[in-house]
Design a protein around this motif. Structure first.
Motif, short mmCIF file in Angstrom:
data_model
loop_
_atom_site.label_atom_id
_atom_site.label_comp_id
_atom_site.label_asym_id
_atom_site.label_seq_id
_atom_site.Cartn_x
_atom_site.Cartn_y
_atom_site.Cartn_z
N ASP A 82 41.51 67.31 58.30
CA ASP A 82 40.85 68.11 57.28
C ASP A 82 39.35 68.24 57.53
O ASP A 82 38.72 69.18 57.06
N HIS A 83 38.79 67.29 58.28
CA HIS A 83 37.37 67.36 58.64
C HIS A 83 37.19 67.90 60.05
O HIS A 83 36.17 67.64 60.70
N LEU A 84 38.21 68.63 60.52
CA LEU A 84 38.15 69.35 61.80
C LEU A 84 38.03 68.42 63.00
O LEU A 84 37.52 68.81 64.06
N LYS A 128 45.19 71.39 56.16
CA LYS A 128 44.74 71.34 57.54
C LYS A 128 43.96 72.60 57.87
O LYS A 128 44.43 73.71 57.69
N SER A 129 42.74 72.40 58.39
CA SER A 129 41.88 73.56 58.59
C SER A 129 41.33 73.66 60.00
O SER A 129 40.61 74.59 60.30
N ASN A 130 41.68 72.72 60.88
CA ASN A 130 41.07 72.78 62.20
C ASN A 130 41.69 73.84 63.09
O ASN A 130 41.31 73.99 64.24
N ASP A 154 34.88 62.12 50.17
CA ASP A 154 35.86 63.20 50.20
C ASP A 154 37.27 62.66 50.28
O ASP A 154 38.20 63.24 49.73
N SER A 155 37.45 61.55 50.96
CA SER A 155 38.79 61.03 51.16
C SER A 155 39.45 60.60 49.86
O SER A 155 40.66 60.56 49.76
N PHE A 156 38.64 60.28 48.84
CA PHE A 156 39.20 59.83 47.59
C PHE A 156 39.17 60.90 46.50
O PHE A 156 39.87 60.78 45.51
N LYS A 169 34.03 70.21 69.61
CA LYS A 169 34.67 68.91 69.43
C LYS A 169 34.01 68.15 68.30
O LYS A 169 32.80 68.16 68.14
N LYS A 170 34.84 67.47 67.51
CA LYS A 170 34.37 66.54 66.50
C LYS A 170 35.07 65.21 66.77
O LYS A 170 36.29 65.11 66.69
N ILE A 171 34.27 64.21 67.11
CA ILE A 171 34.80 62.91 67.50
C ILE A 171 34.67 61.94 66.34
O ILE A 171 33.57 61.70 65.84
N VAL A 172 35.79 61.41 65.89
CA VAL A 172 35.81 60.46 64.78
C VAL A 172 36.00 59.05 65.33
O VAL A 172 36.89 58.81 66.14
N ILE A 173 35.16 58.14 64.89
CA ILE A 173 35.24 56.75 65.31
C ILE A 173 36.04 55.95 64.27
O ILE A 173 35.71 55.95 63.09
#
Length: 430
Positions: free
Chosen positions: A134-136, A236-238, A227-229, A246-250
């Protein structure tokens, strides 16, 4: 002994350790109080009204009978007892009415959720992966040991959803890849990291994420967490994202973050249904703990629903001070970012030492035989690092509580493929 130390110390605890008593909605623990039942229900609706990784939260519940042996014990570690498995026990109202002189405990078979992604790893990723989408998010960076069930679960789950997983594994590449190490290599992009570098996890994860070339998003960023709560009916928006962006999530080691707890709350909601464990029967829930996030999530779920459940967690990777700090940290994250409707201090989870303490990751003599006995007698596979510890405690508590006390329930946290790696390291034990 302190493999999770950096995680526990990411943020200083801000909650008081002093007991405080309040008149409103005091539950079984006087240090944890709620505002009102309506506020609690509203919060639960927000938490659960979202997209999930698991299509449904269903899981099997078995009953393990514990019998005293008149002969020489199969395993010295488990004592003079044998086990049998009732895979279709009476639940619901029958659970409350059931009394028997024979000891038994229930086991939540989350190890059966998925061939490769099961146990608490699946529960933590349940809400987490849709949130990343949802956060791409396009790429995920995380870390663990060579036989980390967490990194393997992230790799498989990301591959199933079209995301790329970058896995930093501690130490050197083994000569022969087995178990979760092999799964991580097959499904993700593995980099082996020297232990000296791995010691500073936060810096290591950030540096590797930067090297991928894109926008880096730490999972515990406040806007993401909030946002998660609150943004619960997301989609789904990506799909509309430019192909070269690219969006890299840790994701931290073990997904030990508040943002991973909704999946555990969802599990508690499922188990508390009238036809399963119900809402009125006092229960002692037993779980093994690496980061401790699973136990804390279960405790919050039980608190939200006002359940008479005591969460008992066997500490495996840190001291009781470390686990309590992590508990306070997760609670403060939840309260500060989600409007969590409780005044919370400490004591949500009952943390206990393992009966036979050891350096994290080590196997003691007799433990493989104990796992073998359990597998042969019940068809349930446990591993000596994590789930055997929970099994030992559940067995002991079931014998203490058999005369009409609380029912004992063990959550199987999965991780059984780790046995392959242990067989590689401890050849003389197998």
């Amino acid at each position: 002994m302190h493999v999770m130390k950096s995680m526990f110390q990411r943020k200083p605890p801000i909650l008081s350790l002093r007991p405080e008593f309040h008149s409103q909605c005091s539950l079984t623990n006087p240090q944890v109080v709620c505002n009102s039942s309506s506020t609690r229900e509203e919060f639960m609706m927000k938490i659960l009204d979202r997209r999930w990784t698991l299509k449904n939260p269903d899981t099997k519940v078995h009953q393990i009978n514990v019998s005293s042996l008149q002969t020489q014990p199969t395993s010295k570690l488990l004592g003079n007892v044998s086990f049998s498995n009732n895979s279709h026990p009476s639940l619901g109202e029958n659970l409350m009415e059931w009394h028997n002189d024979q000891s038994s405990f229930y086991i939540v078979r989350d190890d059966l959720l998925h061939p490769l992604v099961n146990g608490n790893k699946a529960r933590k990723l349940d809400a987490l992966l849709p949130l990343i989408e949802d956060h791409l998010g396009t790429d995920v960076v995380t870390c663990g040991g060579c036989q980390s069930a967490h990194t393997a679960a992230v790799a498989v789950s990301c591959a199933e959803r079209g995301l790329k997983a970058h896995l930093l594994l501690r130490g050197e590449q083994p000569q022969i890849l087995t178990g979760y190490n092999l799964i991580s290599m097959l499904y993700g992009n593995v980099t082996y990291v020297p232990r000296s570098v791995y010691a500073n996890r936060e810096e290591m994860l950030t540096s590797h994420a930067d090297s991928i070339s894109g926008t880096v998003i730490p999972l515990d960023d406040l806007h993401l967490l909030k946002d998660s709560f609150t943004n619960h009916k997301s989609t789904k928006s990506n799909l509309n994202q430019p192909s070269n962006s690219k969006k890299i999530v840790i994701i931290n080691e073990g997904a030990g973050d508040a943002i991973a707890m909704p999946g555990l709350i969802r599990l508690v909601k499922y188990l508390s249904q009238d036809h399963i464990l119900g809402k009125n029967q006092p229960l002692k829930i037993v779980v093994d703990s690496g980061t401790g996030t699973t136990a804390i999530g279960l405790g919050i779920g039980a608190l939200c629903l006002g359940l008479p459940w005591e969460i008992t967690s066997v500490m495996l990777a840190d001291t009781i001070e470390g686990y309590r700090k992590h508990e306070e940290h997760l609670i403060s994250e939840l309260c500060g970012s989600s409007g969590f409707p409780f005044v919370m201090h400490s004591g949500l989870v009952h943390w206990v030492e393992r009966e036979h303490p050891r350096k994290f990751g080590n196997v003691l003599k007799g433990e493989i035989e104990a796992c073998q006995q359990i597998a042969k007698e019940t068809g349930v596979l446990v591993d000596p690092i994590y789930t055997l510890a929970a099994w030992e405690l559940a067995s002991q508590l079931s014998q203490q509580e058999k005369k009409g006390g609380a029912k004992v329930v063990m959550l199987h946290t999965g991780g059984t493929l780790g046995m392959f790696g242990l067989a590689q390291r401890y050849k003389s034990y197998f």
